[in-house]
Design a protein around this motif. Sequence first.
Motif, PDB file in Angstrom:
ATOM      1  N   HIS A 254     -28.493  -5.074  25.491  1.00 32.20           N
ATOM      2  CA  HIS A 254     -27.029  -5.039  25.566  1.00 32.20           C
ATOM      3  C   HIS A 254     -26.557  -4.162  26.739  1.00 32.20           C
ATOM      4  O   HIS A 254     -26.835  -2.948  26.755  1.00 32.20           O
TER       5      HIS A 254
ATOM      6  N   GLY B 255     -23.675  -2.911  27.537  1.00 42.60           N
ATOM      7  CA  GLY B 255     -22.786  -1.817  27.157  1.00 42.60           C
ATOM      8  C   GLY B 255     -23.567  -0.647  26.556  1.00 42.60           C
ATOM      9  O   GLY B 255     -23.260   0.515  26.822  1.00 42.60           O
TER      10      GLY B 255
ATOM     11  N   CYS C 198     -23.450  -3.948  17.785  1.00 39.32           N
ATOM     12  CA  CYS C 198     -22.698  -4.756  18.766  1.00 39.32           C
ATOM     13  C   CYS C 198     -23.019  -6.243  18.639  1.00 39.32           C
ATOM     14  O   CYS C 198     -22.215  -7.091  19.062  1.00 39.32           O
TER      15      CYS C 198
ATOM     16  N   ARG D  85     -22.264  -8.913  21.312  1.00 38.34           N
ATOM     17  CA  ARG D  85     -20.894  -9.101  21.821  1.00 38.34           C
ATOM     18  C   ARG D  85     -20.642  -8.185  23.009  1.00 38.34           C
ATOM     19  O   ARG D  85     -20.929  -6.989  22.926  1.00 38.34           O
ATOM     20  N   ALA D  86     -20.120  -8.743  24.070  1.00 38.30           N
ATOM     21  CA  ALA D  86     -19.903  -7.954  25.276  1.00 38.30           C
ATOM     22  C   ALA D  86     -18.631  -7.109  25.153  1.00 38.30           C
ATOM     23  O   ALA D  86     -18.545  -6.019  25.711  1.00 38.30           O
ATOM     24  N   GLU D  87     -17.640  -7.604  24.413  1.00 40.64           N
ATOM     25  CA  GLU D  87     -16.368  -6.888  24.342  1.00 40.64           C
ATOM     26  C   GLU D  87     -16.488  -5.648  23.449  1.00 40.64           C
ATOM     27  O   GLU D  87     -17.331  -5.590  22.568  1.00 40.64           O
ATOM     28  N   ARG D  88     -15.632  -4.675  23.702  1.00 41.14           N
ATOM     29  CA  ARG D  88     -15.623  -3.462  22.883  1.00 41.14           C
ATOM     30  C   ARG D  88     -15.324  -3.790  21.437  1.00 41.14           C
ATOM     31  O   ARG D  88     -14.492  -4.656  21.147  1.00 41.14           O
ATOM     32  N   LEU D  89     -15.953  -3.058  20.528  1.00 42.30           N
ATOM     33  CA  LEU D  89     -15.611  -3.191  19.116  1.00 42.30           C
ATOM     34  C   LEU D  89     -14.275  -2.479  18.892  1.00 42.30           C
ATOM     35  O   LEU D  89     -13.849  -1.670  19.713  1.00 42.30           O
TER      36      LEU D  89
ATOM     37  N   CYS E  20     -16.652   1.239  21.536  1.00 44.00           N
ATOM     38  CA  CYS E  20     -15.586   0.789  20.645  1.00 44.00           C
ATOM     39  C   CYS E  20     -14.275   1.483  21.004  1.00 44.00           C
ATOM     40  O   CYS E  20     -14.259   2.418  21.788  1.00 44.00           O
ATOM     41  N   ARG E  21     -13.191   0.997  20.415  1.00 42.84           N
ATOM     42  CA  ARG E  21     -11.883   1.564  20.756  1.00 42.84           C
ATOM     43  C   ARG E  21     -11.678   2.917  20.108  1.00 42.84           C
ATOM     44  O   ARG E  21     -11.193   3.844  20.744  1.00 42.84           O
TER      45      ARG E  21
END
Length: 213
Positions: free
Chosen positions: A21, A23, A73, A76-80, A101-102
């Motif tokens: 991953h 990220g 994760c 998934r590439a996008e932030r959690l 993550c946010r």
Amino acid sequence: MDSRAVREAMVQKLVAQGLQHPGVRQAFAATERHRFVDSGLVAQAYEDTSLPIGWGQTISKPSVVARMLELLCDGRAERLGRVLEIGTGCGYQAALLSHLCREVYSMERVKGLHERARENLRPLRLPNVHLIFGDGMPGFPSGGPYAGIVSAAGGQDIPAAWLEQLAVGGRLVAPAELAPGRQSLVVVERTPGGYVKNVLEAVLFVPLKSGVA
Ligand code: SAH
């Protein structure tokens, strides 16, 4: 200590062991693990080993942390979104999570460690990390529902409160002693149809304890 080269070497070893991953890789490259351990252990900070952090607790070895975060994760590439961490310890994994993550809500039951983590994290200025002193067994409902829940301590089973606070589409990664004397890594996904549990490899995490100390 200019630790960039030695940290990059650690990341390369994690990649050689299967970390994919991007990220998670970037989070490890950006987070100075030596800031989270006692000065006497700095030389070992980038080895793939668990290290004592006081109060009888340990910071997990990087390959185990990488495995947990990669499972969280799930490719998934996008932030959690919001993530709940049980067992702040020294704060290292919370710092890694801040990149993934946010919002990070991280709970620790040992007051001294909670305070240590706060000190360790202060210079990093991570506004999305929220440290909570308290027993994580009941979770932290006011921060939820969570896109991810990750625990660094293992009990007999996964507490029901954690499952309730998991968002639909969310994932939980935690150790649990589902058979006597055998702790395994457990992944639970909450789908619109219910919870899907997968029991993975044997692991060795510190015990999940109730109450505060
Ligand atoms: N993620 C941490 C690992 C710490 S080890 C790090 O990066 O350093 C696991 C931690 O879980 C210990 O600090 C232990 O005190 C804590 N813990 C155990 N049971 C807990 C509970 N019920 N609630 C909150 N923290 C707990």
